[in-house]
Design an enzyme around this catalytic site. Structure first.
Site, PDB file in Angstrom:
ATOM      1  CB  SER B  11      -0.867   0.070   0.932  1.00  0.00           C
ATOM      2  OG  SER B  11      -1.811  -0.845   1.396  1.00  0.00           O
ATOM      3  NE  ARG B  34      -3.721  -5.472   7.368  1.00  0.00           N
ATOM      4  CZ  ARG B  34      -3.425  -5.312   8.705  1.00  0.00           C
ATOM      5  NH1 ARG B  34      -4.218  -5.273   9.744  1.00  0.00           N
ATOM      6  NH2 ARG B  34      -2.961  -3.684   8.900  1.00  0.00           N
ATOM      7  CB  VAL B  60      -0.369 -12.301   4.845  1.00  0.00           C
ATOM      8  CG1 VAL B  60      -0.385 -11.190   3.458  1.00  0.00           C
ATOM      9  CG2 VAL B  60       0.312 -11.014   6.017  1.00  0.00           C
ATOM     10  CG  ASN B  86       7.601  -4.470   1.716  1.00  0.00           C
ATOM     11  OD1 ASN B  86       8.659  -4.702   2.033  1.00  0.00           O
ATOM     12  ND2 ASN B  86       6.656  -3.926   2.530  1.00  0.00           N
ATOM     13  CB  SER B 140      14.554  -5.224   8.602  1.00  0.00           C
ATOM     14  OG  SER B 140      15.762  -4.561   9.502  1.00  0.00           O
ATOM     15  CE1 TYR B 153      12.760  -4.167  11.449  1.00  0.00           C
ATOM     16  CE2 TYR B 153      10.591  -4.200  10.852  1.00  0.00           C
ATOM     17  CZ  TYR B 153      12.025  -3.883  10.282  1.00  0.00           C
ATOM     18  OH  TYR B 153      11.682  -3.696   9.392  1.00  0.00           O
ATOM     19  CE  LYS B 157      10.137  -6.798   8.841  1.00  0.00           C
ATOM     20  NZ  LYS B 157      10.112  -7.419   7.271  1.00  0.00           N
TER      21      LYS B 157
END
Lengths: 188, 250
Positions: B11, B34, B60, B86, B140, B153, B157
């Site tokens: 998006s 979404r 997802v 992503n 990342s 996070y 990753k």
């Protein structure tokens, strides 16, 4: 430690279970803390792993392992050391172990973050990997170059424990944020 | 050669940039998102850029929705050459001390980044086998070095990279390749992080040898497009850093 194999898989309930465990356990302060979370260790190609199996084998163990690291930080005394022990097959041996590998890599990254987070008070955080348990079903001969040591995969109470002791010892006073592969040279 | 690819989390930001790079090559690009308003708008951009833009509603983290997504692509396009995962948790740019992360927050990161990858991979595999296709995951540099304030996070990753390495082993015999890119690009999430903490901006930009953040469409997108193309047909299990040289580990 909450058991992913037996716990309620509902997201909200499991999160609550993990949070309560983390906050209700009070093991005191210690100079050395070893974190050895659960690993599913069940072999299956990822494409054949159902969402229910994924939940039990990855999501639930991962969240309790992360909480265990948080608890370790709260438990470890200033100037102490934390060692995370995870099952991690070498890349060549990893087929069928997607959930084990993903959880291990994620928790090792969390340990590296914890090393940064706790370094200011002298707490060192490192990880040891072992393929003792995941090597049980490996076919022989092994793919690729053989491990450097013929004692592969080693033993938990010998090679793995030895690596853990080394990282907890004062001689490792300058070592933090690192990963030691105690797998007899299988992981390059 | 026209290819059909699906991109999650497209998006805006890096995902949109990747989709745009694919569209500029004339590819058919499915935007899995979404929010229909945003997804349809991005799909229209893809068509305007020279590709064939399509939108499909998909969360997802939902097994049923991901399965439905792949059925829709199979029926409408008849083929699938590439999957780009992503999408990340909406909490990705939020800073939090390690000890203050809740199990619910960790679960959220896990659900989008890792379970989303698992579901997309599992459901797309039959289609990808048919085209000897490829999967690319946006990981990342946070997963390499460990981020004290973004531990969950960084953890997911890193977990993504582990999963990619295993998938590359398991899917290689079927001719399906699986790789990661680790971008450091300008994005809405990055901008929000910089606005919250200007010191972050100085720290991040100060360590980039090329002296700037990457552009999602012009810097990151072409690398992903390469990994999805036949030119990368002997590349699998790799993580390509698209970060201007920022990360000192690879």
């Amino acid at each position: 430690m909450p058991d992913p194999a037996a716990g309620d898989p509902d997201r909200e309930n499991w999160a609550g279970t993990v949070e309560r465990w983390r906050h209700d356990v009070h093991p005191g302060r210690h100079e050395a803390v070893v974190v050895a979370p659960f690993a599913a260790l069940e072999e299956a190609p990822l494409a054949a792993t159902t969402p229910e199996q994924w939940r039990r084998r990855l999501e639930m163990p991962f969240s309790v392992g992360f909480a265990a690291l948080q608890l370790a930080a709260a438990t470890c005394a200033d100037g102490g050391a934390i060692v995370l022990v995870v099952d991690l097959p070498s890349a060549l041996d990893a087929s069928g172990h997607a959930t084990t590998v993903a959880a291990a890599e994620g928790l090792m990254a969390a340990a590296r973050a914890l090393a940064h987070s706790e370094g200011g008070r002298g707490v060192r955080v490192n990880a040891v990997t072992t393929s003792v348990r995941t090597s049980a079903t490996l076919s022989r001969p092994l793919k690729g170059t053989p491990p450097a040591l013929t004692t592969f995969p080693g033993a938990i109470d010998r090679e793995v424990a030895g690596a853990v002791r080394a990282l907890l010892a004062p001689d490792a006073g300058g070592v933090t944020g690192q990963v030691l592969h105690a797998d007899c040279g299988r992981t390059p | 050669m026209t290819r059909t690819v699906v991109v999650s989390g497209a998006s805006g930001g890096v995902g949109r940039g990747i989709a745009l790079a694919c569209a500029r090559a004339g590819w058919e690009v499915w935007i899995a998102a979404r929010r229909p308003e945003e997804g349809e708008a991005v799909a229209a951009e893809m068509s305007a850029a020279g590709g064939i833009g399509r939108f499909a509603h998909c969360d997802v983290t939902d097994p049923g929705e991901v399965a439905a997504l792949m059925r829709q692509i199979g029926e409408a396009s008849g083929q699938l050459h590439g999957v780009v995962h992503n999408a990340t948790s909406g909490r990705s740019s939020l800073a939090s001390p390690f000890g203050e992360l809740t199990a619910e927050a960790v679960d959220d990161h896990l659900a989008v980044a890792l379970t989303g990858l698992y579901l997309l991979a599992r459901e797309s595999f039959p289609l990808l086998v048919g085209t000897q296709g490829a999967v690319v995951v946006t990981t990342s540099e946070a997963g390499f070095e460990g981020k004290a304030q973004r531990a969950a996070y960084g953890a997911v990753k890193a977990a993504q990279r582990g999963l990619v390495r295993v998938l590359a082993q398991e899917w290689g015999p079927a001719g399906v390749r699986v790789n990661c890119v680790a971008p450091l690009a300008a994005s809405p999430a990055m901008n929000r992080a910089f606005e919250r903490d200007p010191a972050t901006a100085a720290r991040v930009l100060g360590r980039i040898p090329l002296g700037r953040l990457g552009d999602p469409a012009d810097d990151v997108g072409p690398v992903v497009r390469f990994l999805l193309s036949d030119e990368a047909r002997f590349v699998t299990s790799q993580t390509i850093m698209v970060d201007g040289g920022s990360c000192v580990i690879s």
